[in-house]
Design a protein around this motif. Structure first.
Motif, PDB file in Angstrom:
ATOM      1  N   ASP A 187      89.258  21.923 -14.994  1.00 57.31           N
ATOM      2  CA  ASP A 187      88.556  23.048 -14.385  1.00 57.31           C
ATOM      3  C   ASP A 187      89.341  24.341 -14.652  1.00 57.31           C
ATOM      4  OD1 ASP A 187      90.630  23.251 -12.494  1.00 57.31           O
ATOM      5  OD2 ASP A 187      89.472  22.287 -10.896  1.00 57.31           O
ATOM      6  N   GLU A 188      88.878  25.453 -14.091  1.00 57.51           N
ATOM      7  CA  GLU A 188      89.516  26.751 -14.343  1.00 57.51           C
ATOM      8  C   GLU A 188      90.931  26.849 -13.777  1.00 57.51           C
ATOM      9  OE1 GLU A 188      87.090  26.975 -10.582  1.00 57.51           O
ATOM     10  OE2 GLU A 188      86.698  26.284 -12.616  1.00 57.51           O
ATOM     11  N   HIS A 189      91.316  25.918 -12.923  1.00 59.94           N
ATOM     12  CA  HIS A 189      92.660  25.897 -12.347  1.00 59.94           C
ATOM     13  C   HIS A 189      93.572  24.880 -13.041  1.00 59.94           C
ATOM     14  CE1 HIS A 189      91.036  28.444  -9.242  1.00 59.94           C
ATOM     15  NE2 HIS A 189      90.102  27.546  -8.994  1.00 59.94           N
ATOM     16  N   GLY A 190      93.074  24.234 -14.096  1.00 59.13           N
ATOM     17  CA  GLY A 190      93.874  23.258 -14.835  1.00 59.13           C
ATOM     18  C   GLY A 190      93.877  21.876 -14.228  1.00 59.13           C
ATOM     19  N   LYS A 191      92.977  21.611 -13.304  1.00 59.56           N
ATOM     20  CA  LYS A 191      92.892  20.295 -12.649  1.00 59.56           C
ATOM     21  C   LYS A 191      91.902  19.416 -13.408  1.00 59.56           C
ATOM     22  CE  LYS A 191      92.566  18.288  -8.018  1.00 59.56           C
ATOM     23  NZ  LYS A 191      92.256  17.007  -8.513  1.00 59.56           N
TER      24      LYS A 191
END
Length: 180
Positions: free
Chosen positions: A153-157
């Motif tokens: 996702d956009e948070h690197g998760k």
């Protein structure tokens, strides 16, 4: 016992590479502990450079980080059916340093790649590269992140429960292998 030191080596130098993201997720799942991201932006191995100037400071730092870590995680992209040159170069340089920093070190290998096999071939070759160093490489579960640019996702998760579950199990096994 103190908190574990987890060292990660990314076979990609790009700051936002999916292999870096995968290693950061692995460190999150390994926690608690200290996570150090190794810098593999090293000069190309050159025997003349080594003979003339000795082991570069950045290479010695990497070797020392490996020796001091309780466990190491390595993630490689797949380039032409093998690991990246960046990673191979780092392994070659570290092999020239004093001592045996990899000996008996718990290591988890993983890969993130654009292809549908998720870097499986690169990971197999990397395991072969590690044999002379005699670390304790975990045999599984195997973490091959396919279509990696679409798995965060956009948070690197990680967005897939299946991949996160596999990575969590691998990190639990690595933590146990390191004695934590």
């Amino acid at each position: 016992m103190s908190e574990p030191i987890l060292l990660s080596l990314s076979g990609s130098l790009r700051q936002n590479a999916t292999n870096r993201k995968l290693l950061r997720e692995a460190a999150r799942l390994f926690a608690p502990g200290t996570h150090i991201e190794a810098d593999l932006n090293l000069p190309l191995y050159d025997g003349d450079l080594e003979d003339g100037e000795g082991i570069p400071e950045a290479v010695q730092t990497l070797s020392d980080q490996i020796a001091q870590a309780h466990a190491v995680i390595i993630s490689t992209p797949e380039y032409n059916k093998g690991p990246s040159g960046v990673l191979k170069n780092a392994l070659d340089w570290v092999s020239r340093t004093g001592g045996r920093p990899w000996a008996d070190k718990p290591v988890a290998v993983m890969s993130a790649a654009a292809g549908r096999a998720g870097g499986e071939r690169a990971q197999m070759v990397l395991r072969g590269y590690m044999v002379p160093f005699q670390p304790r490489i975990l045999q599984g579960p195997e973490m091959h992140l396919a279509d990696s640019s679409n798995e965060f996702d956009e948070h690197g998760k990680l967005t897939s429960d299946r991949y996160e579950s596999t990575l969590r199990t691998l990190m639990e096994k690595l933590r146990a292998e390191a004695g934590f």
